[in-house]
Motif scaffolding. Structure first.
Motif, short mmCIF file in Angstrom:
data_model
loop_
_atom_site.label_atom_id
_atom_site.label_comp_id
_atom_site.label_asym_id
_atom_site.label_seq_id
_atom_site.Cartn_x
_atom_site.Cartn_y
_atom_site.Cartn_z
N LEU A 154 -4.29 2.00 8.42
CA LEU A 154 -4.50 3.13 7.51
C LEU A 154 -5.38 4.20 8.16
CD1 LEU A 154 -4.86 1.41 4.02
CD2 LEU A 154 -2.86 2.51 5.01
N ALA A 155 -6.30 3.77 9.02
CA ALA A 155 -7.11 4.75 9.75
C ALA A 155 -6.20 5.62 10.62
CB ALA A 155 -8.15 4.03 10.61
N ARG A 156 -5.23 4.96 11.23
CA ARG A 156 -4.25 5.68 12.06
C ARG A 156 -3.38 6.60 11.20
NH1 ARG A 156 0.74 2.83 14.68
NH2 ARG A 156 1.65 4.62 15.70
N LEU A 157 -3.00 6.09 10.03
CA LEU A 157 -2.16 6.87 9.11
C LEU A 157 -2.90 8.12 8.62
CD1 LEU A 157 0.66 6.82 7.73
CD2 LEU A 157 -0.44 5.71 5.78
N ALA A 158 -4.21 7.98 8.41
CA ALA A 158 -5.01 9.13 7.95
C ALA A 158 -4.95 10.27 8.97
CB ALA A 158 -6.45 8.70 7.72
N VAL A 159 -5.08 9.91 10.25
CA VAL A 159 -5.03 10.92 11.32
C VAL A 159 -3.63 11.55 11.37
CG1 VAL A 159 -5.18 11.27 13.83
CG2 VAL A 159 -6.79 9.73 12.68
N ASN A 160 -2.60 10.70 11.32
CA ASN A 160 -1.23 11.21 11.43
C ASN A 160 -0.79 12.01 10.21
OD1 ASN A 160 -0.84 10.17 14.01
ND2 ASN A 160 -0.25 8.18 13.24
N SER A 161 -1.41 11.73 9.06
CA SER A 161 -1.11 12.49 7.83
C SER A 161 -1.48 13.96 8.03
CB SER A 161 -1.90 11.96 6.64
OG SER A 161 -1.60 10.61 6.43
N VAL A 162 -2.64 14.17 8.64
CA VAL A 162 -3.12 15.54 8.88
C VAL A 162 -2.15 16.28 9.78
CG1 VAL A 162 -4.99 16.95 9.82
CG2 VAL A 162 -5.52 14.86 8.55
N SER B 10 -3.83 15.44 1.46
CA SER B 10 -4.41 14.66 0.36
C SER B 10 -4.46 13.17 0.69
CB SER B 10 -3.61 14.87 -0.93
OG SER B 10 -2.32 14.34 -0.79
N ARG B 11 -3.50 12.72 1.52
CA ARG B 11 -3.43 11.30 1.82
C ARG B 11 -4.71 10.75 2.47
NH1 ARG B 11 1.06 7.96 1.82
NH2 ARG B 11 2.42 9.78 1.64
N TYR C 117 0.84 -1.21 0.00
CA TYR C 117 0.00 0.00 0.00
C TYR C 117 0.87 1.25 0.00
CZ TYR C 117 -3.23 3.67 0.90
OH TYR C 117 -3.92 4.85 0.77
N LEU C 118 1.89 1.27 0.83
CA LEU C 118 2.76 2.45 0.91
C LEU C 118 3.49 2.69 -0.41
CD1 LEU C 118 4.28 1.99 4.49
CD2 LEU C 118 2.67 3.77 3.79
N GLU C 119 3.80 1.62 -1.12
CA GLU C 119 4.52 1.73 -2.39
C GLU C 119 3.61 2.20 -3.53
OE1 GLU C 119 7.92 -1.76 -1.83
OE2 GLU C 119 6.02 -2.24 -2.79
N SER C 120 2.38 1.65 -3.57
CA SER C 120 1.55 1.88 -4.76
C SER C 120 0.10 2.28 -4.46
CB SER C 120 1.53 0.61 -5.61
OG SER C 120 0.98 -0.46 -4.85
N GLU C 121 -0.25 2.31 -3.16
CA GLU C 121 -1.63 2.62 -2.74
C GLU C 121 -2.64 1.69 -3.39
OE1 GLU C 121 -2.46 6.83 -2.78
OE2 GLU C 121 -0.77 7.23 -1.43
N THR C 122 -2.25 0.42 -3.51
CA THR C 122 -3.17 -0.61 -4.03
C THR C 122 -3.27 -1.73 -3.01
OG1 THR C 122 -1.32 -1.74 -5.12
CG2 THR C 122 -2.59 -0.18 -6.47
N LEU C 123 -4.29 -2.56 -3.17
CA LEU C 123 -4.48 -3.70 -2.29
C LEU C 123 -3.71 -4.89 -2.85
CD1 LEU C 123 -5.85 -5.14 0.11
CD2 LEU C 123 -7.76 -5.66 -1.42
N VAL C 124 -2.88 -5.48 -2.02
CA VAL C 124 -2.09 -6.63 -2.45
C VAL C 124 -3.01 -7.86 -2.61
CG1 VAL C 124 -1.48 -7.50 -0.13
CG2 VAL C 124 0.12 -7.80 -2.03
N THR C 125 -2.77 -8.66 -3.63
CA THR C 125 -3.58 -9.88 -3.82
C THR C 125 -3.01 -10.99 -2.94
OG1 THR C 125 -2.15 -10.69 -5.59
CG2 THR C 125 -4.02 -9.29 -6.24
N ARG C 126 -3.83 -12.02 -2.75
CA ARG C 126 -3.35 -13.16 -1.95
C ARG C 126 -2.14 -13.81 -2.64
NH1 ARG C 126 -5.36 -18.92 -0.51
NH2 ARG C 126 -6.73 -18.77 -2.30
N SER D 21 -9.32 7.20 2.34
CA SER D 21 -10.77 7.06 2.45
C SER D 21 -11.35 6.30 1.26
CB SER D 21 -11.41 8.45 2.56
OG SER D 21 -12.80 8.33 2.61
N THR D 22 -10.93 6.66 0.06
CA THR D 22 -11.40 5.97 -1.16
C THR D 22 -11.03 4.49 -1.10
OG1 THR D 22 -11.07 8.01 -2.40
CG2 THR D 22 -11.26 6.00 -3.69
N PHE D 23 -9.78 4.21 -0.72
CA PHE D 23 -9.28 2.85 -0.65
C PHE D 23 -10.07 2.01 0.36
CE2 PHE D 23 -6.45 -0.29 1.34
CZ PHE D 23 -5.97 -0.98 0.23
#
Length: 208
Positions: free
Chosen positions: A130-138, A144-145, A86-95, A150-152
């Motif tokens: 990621l919820a924690r990261l959203a708060v810490n981004s602010v 923008s993060r 996620y940190l590299e590409s903001e995508t969900l890794v597949t199994r 949120s979309t993800f």
């Protein structure tokens, strides 16, 4: 005993990866994301070696007999791999991609594999992180993060809604996702109230 020894080593490596990645939550950590991800991937080399060793400690057809021993650490490793991706590409890794990172199989028929429920548990842990990261981004001034997170997370939530979760612990973890969604929505709402989301889309928007 042999299995337990390898699992303890895996837990130690997982702790080291987690400690490394936790640095992204600190203010200056955002600049270092690529470097931290690269270091984490080096640690996954150790994980692969340890899992190779684990495979030799029991008969291949008895995976589920001993599954409880490594289930928790495997879920944690899934979360860590998912967080790196996620940190590299903001995508969900597949199994399949997680299995590759860990050096194990995605298919049950092929031996030591990544159980689907372990994969889903790891992904749900990612949502909390990621919820924690959203708060810490602010706090770090990256407005923008949280919008991208949120979309993800909303897409993730939609995906989980399609699943018929029978496993109790997984269902409980999924209940936690609703709180993560709510927490991130509050962050985004707060940004819009303060007019910072406009700045996010115009100013910092392109940065990942």
């Amino acid at each position: 005993q042999e299995i337990r020894k390898v699992v303890q080593a895996l837990e130690q490596t997982a702790r080291e990866i987690l400690t490394l990645l936790q640095g992204v939550h600190q203010g200056a950590g955002f600049q270092d994301i690529p470097k931290k991800c690269q270091k984490a991937r080096e640690h996954f080399g150790t994980v692969r070696t340890q899992l190779e060793s684990l495979k030799t400690k029991f008969p291949a057809d008895q995976y589920y007999r001993f599954h409880e021993h490594w289930r928790f650490v495997l879920q944690r490793l899934v979360f860590l791999a998912a967080f790196v991706v996620y940190l590299e590409s903001e995508t969900l890794v597949t199994r399949e991609a997680v299995a590759e990172i860990l050096g194990i199989e995605a298919d049950r028929e092929r031996g030591f594999h990544l159980d689907i429920e372990d994969y889903l548990s790891g992904v749900l842990t990612l949502a909390s992180e990621l919820a924690r990261l959203a708060v810490n981004s602010v706090t770090a001034g990256d407005y923008s993060r949280p919008l991208r997170i949120s979309t993800f997370i909303n897409e993730l939530d939609s995906g989980f809604r399609l699943l018929n979760l029978k496993n109790d612990s997984l269902r409980k973890r999924y209940d936690g996702l609703k709180y993560d969604v709510k927490k991130i929505e509050e962050v985004v709402y707060d940004l819009s109230i303060r007019g910072l989301n406009k700045e996010a889309t115009v100013g910092v928007g392109g940065e990942k």
